[in-house]
Every structure is written in structure tokens, then in C-alpha cells.
Scaffold this active site. Structure first.
Site, PDB file in Angstrom:
ATOM      1  N   GLU A  87      -0.981  28.193  15.760  1.00  0.00           N
ATOM      2  CA  GLU A  87      -1.815  28.390  14.577  1.00  0.00           C
ATOM      3  C   GLU A  87      -2.915  29.413  14.831  1.00  0.00           C
ATOM      4  OE1 GLU A  87      -1.260  27.325  11.602  1.00  0.00           O
ATOM      5  OE2 GLU A  87       0.503  26.176  12.217  1.00  0.00           O
ATOM      6  N   ALA A 132      -6.172  26.168  11.537  1.00  0.00           N
ATOM      7  CA  ALA A 132      -5.574  24.833  11.626  1.00  0.00           C
ATOM      8  C   ALA A 132      -4.169  24.867  11.042  1.00  0.00           C
ATOM      9  CB  ALA A 132      -6.432  23.807  10.887  1.00  0.00           C
ATOM     10  N   PRO A 151      -8.285   7.647   6.220  1.00  0.00           N
ATOM     11  CA  PRO A 151      -7.401   6.534   6.567  1.00  0.00           C
ATOM     12  C   PRO A 151      -7.124   5.561   5.431  1.00  0.00           C
ATOM     13  CG  PRO A 151      -9.555   6.268   7.592  1.00  0.00           C
ATOM     14  CD  PRO A 151      -9.523   7.650   7.025  1.00  0.00           C
ATOM     15  N   GLU A 165      -2.912  10.782   8.291  1.00  0.00           N
ATOM     16  CA  GLU A 165      -3.095  12.036   9.022  1.00  0.00           C
ATOM     17  C   GLU A 165      -4.016  11.847  10.220  1.00  0.00           C
ATOM     18  OE1 GLU A 165      -4.438  16.681   8.394  1.00  0.00           O
ATOM     19  OE2 GLU A 165      -5.119  15.173   6.961  1.00  0.00           O
ATOM     20  N   ARG A 187       0.843  -1.193   0.000  1.00  0.00           N
ATOM     21  CA  ARG A 187       0.000   0.000   0.000  1.00  0.00           C
ATOM     22  C   ARG A 187       0.882   1.249   0.000  1.00  0.00           C
ATOM     23  NH1 ARG A 187      -3.145  -3.077  -1.349  1.00  0.00           N
ATOM     24  NH2 ARG A 187      -5.173  -3.675  -0.452  1.00  0.00           N
ATOM     25  N   GLU A 188       0.489   2.234  -0.814  1.00  0.00           N
ATOM     26  CA  GLU A 188       1.113   3.553  -0.784  1.00  0.00           C
ATOM     27  C   GLU A 188       0.161   4.526  -0.099  1.00  0.00           C
ATOM     28  OE1 GLU A 188       2.922   1.210  -3.866  1.00  0.00           O
ATOM     29  OE2 GLU A 188       0.888   2.024  -3.968  1.00  0.00           O
ATOM     30  N   GLU A 234      -2.902  32.545  12.329  1.00  0.00           N
ATOM     31  CA  GLU A 234      -3.932  32.609  11.299  1.00  0.00           C
ATOM     32  C   GLU A 234      -5.008  33.649  11.574  1.00  0.00           C
ATOM     33  OE1 GLU A 234      -5.548  28.869  10.061  1.00  0.00           O
ATOM     34  OE2 GLU A 234      -3.694  28.391   8.989  1.00  0.00           O
ATOM     35  N   LEU A 277      -0.270  22.197  10.444  1.00  0.00           N
ATOM     36  CA  LEU A 277       0.484  20.970  10.619  1.00  0.00           C
ATOM     37  C   LEU A 277       1.325  21.013  11.894  1.00  0.00           C
ATOM     38  CD1 LEU A 277       1.907  20.597   6.999  1.00  0.00           C
ATOM     39  CD2 LEU A 277      -0.159  19.547   7.926  1.00  0.00           C
ATOM     40  N   GLU A 316      -2.621  31.885   2.454  1.00  0.00           N
ATOM     41  CA  GLU A 316      -3.071  32.540   3.680  1.00  0.00           C
ATOM     42  C   GLU A 316      -3.101  34.060   3.559  1.00  0.00           C
ATOM     43  OE1 GLU A 316      -0.567  31.151   6.779  1.00  0.00           O
ATOM     44  OE2 GLU A 316      -1.454  29.143   6.843  1.00  0.00           O
ATOM     45  N   ARG A 330      -8.160  26.517  -1.442  1.00  0.00           N
ATOM     46  CA  ARG A 330      -7.544  25.192  -1.413  1.00  0.00           C
ATOM     47  C   ARG A 330      -7.442  24.688  -2.848  1.00  0.00           C
ATOM     48  NH1 ARG A 330      -4.730  24.708   3.145  1.00  0.00           N
ATOM     49  NH2 ARG A 330      -6.020  24.970   5.016  1.00  0.00           N
TER      50      ARG A 330
END
Length: 230
Positions: free
Chosen positions: A115, A98, A137, A142, A59-60, A119, A100, A165, A86
Site C-alpha cells: 500500500e 492504507a 466493533p 475490522e 447480530r448483523e 498509494e 485492505l 485514488e 470518501r
């Protein structure tokens, strides 16, 4: 502003099999090989070969650092939303602040506080864990943690924003209206939808589902990988 109810004791989902409690189950399967097959500007693509049900499977998936989001609620039960472009979906969509996690093992709470300031130029005095989930998933690992932030004030510094942003639009919207927009399919961001519905339900239950902001995050794949290597 509603008071936070006592924090319930959360069950480790890896240890509750057979109790009847609905929960996901951790599986650390034998991995024959794991390698990064594509290095991206933000994410890498990893290929794993692992054993499951007597077969070797390949799986990738996008190897993700994990992320945090903040549902900010003011004294009027309004949520702070941002609208941001986006590119993968060619849409300026409504979202929560939000971002990372910057590195493996970074404090999720510290990242959320960063954040929020970067933001929307806000800080919060009251932080609680609202909801954890995995965004997709089947294609990435993530893990997403959403905080409820209250006791809001302006940040001491206004941050300079770049790229997508640079044209962020901020709006305060009553929580009930956000839920209506989710149920009416007018907003599509999964983090916003899950967080708004979770907050709406938790509020109806006297905020009894909230957990401590520093709660462990055992579902995070990076945290699990680090724990296995210790």
C-alpha cells in the site's frame, strides 16, 4: 532519525485475566448459525446467532478482511499524509496510506509495504508495529494494524491510480502539527487520529512501545477463525 528502542514483550490479551493488567478479553461464544446475508462489491454483511448470558442473540455486521495503515516518518519528523475522497461521508479527508488485506492469512507487513508503494510511491527500510485496534466493533469486525515506517526512499515504479485514488493529494506535515489538527478537531479520520497520537506518545517515551513488524496479530478476527478451524 530516532533509533528504535528494544522491543517490549507483548502479553497475549487472552491470558492475562486477574493480573491487574488492563486488556481486552477474548470470548469464543457458542455460535448457533452464521451466514452471509448480503454480498457487496467490497464487503459482505454476515448474520450470526450466538449464545450469551443464557440467551440467543442475533447480530448483523460487516464481515471485514482487515486492513493496514502506515505512518511514514521522515528525518524531519514529518508524516506523509494523503487527502482522498470518501463517499459515505462526502468528504476529502486527510488520511494515512492504507489498504485492505487482499486475502485471509495475508502478511500484514507485506500488505502495508504494498500500500505504501501503490498509494504514495515510497518504500521504507525500517518497519515497526505502532498500534492495533478495531475501528467500529459494534458494527464490523475490522481489525486495523498501523506500522511506523522510516528510512524512506522513492519506489522504483510509479503506480497508476484509479477511482477515488486517482486524485490523491500528498503532503508532508510535522507530527506535532498532525496532533494539533487531531486535537483541534480539524481532521476526523480515526486511523490518522489514533496513529498520530500513538506515535506522538511513543516518541516521547523513546519509542519504547514499538514492537517487531512481524509480531503476531491474535486480535484479528479472521486469524482467530482460521486458528479455530485448524
Amino acid at each position: 532519525m530516532p533509533e528504535t528502542a528494544s522491543v517490549p514483550e507483548h502479553v497475549d490479551p487472552s491470558t492475562d485475566s486477574g493480573t491487574g493488567l488492563l486488556a481486552d478479553e477474548f470470548l469464543d461464544l457458542p455460535v448457533a448459525s452464521s451466514e452471509v446475508v448480503f454480498h457487496g462489491a467490497i464487503w459482505d454483511v454476515r448474520q450470526d446467532k450466538f449464545l450469551y448470558a443464557g440467551s440467543q442473540i442475533t447480530r448483523e455486521y460487516i464481515d471485514h478482511t482487515g486492513a493496514v495503515a502506515v505512518l511514514v516518518l521522515d528525518d524531519e519528523d514529518r508524516v506523509c499524509l494523503i487527502r482522498q475522497y470518501r463517499h459515505p461521508i462526502a468528504t476529502r479527508e486527510w488520511e494515512l496510506p492504507a489498504g485492505l488485506l487482499d486475502f485471509a492469512g495475508e502478511s500484514a507487513l507485506s500488505a502495508a509495504q504494498r500500500e505504501l508503494a501503490e498509494e504514495v510511491d515510497l518504500v521504507a527500510a525500517d518497519w515497526a508495529l505502532l498500534v492495533d485496534f478495531h475501528t467500529s466493533p459494534g458494527g464490523n469486525n475490522e481489525a486495523l494494524r498501523v506500522y511506523l515506517a522510516r528510512g524512506i526512499s522513492d519506489a522504483a515504479e510509479v503506480f497508476e491510480r484509479t477511482d477515488e485514488e486517482s486524485e490523491i493529494e500528498k503532503r508532508w506535515v510535522p507530527l506535532d502539527e498532525v496532533v494539533d489538527a487531531v486535537l483541534g478537531r480539524r481532521v476526523q479520520n480515526s486511523i490518522l487520529a489514533i496513529a498520530a497520537l500513538a506515535a506522538h506518545t511513543s516518541r516521547a517515551r523513546g519509542w519504547s512501545s514499538l514492537a517487531d513488524a512481524d509480531s503476531p496479530w491474535p486480535q484479528h478476527p479472521v486469524a482467530r477463525r482460521l486458528a479455530r478451524s485448524e
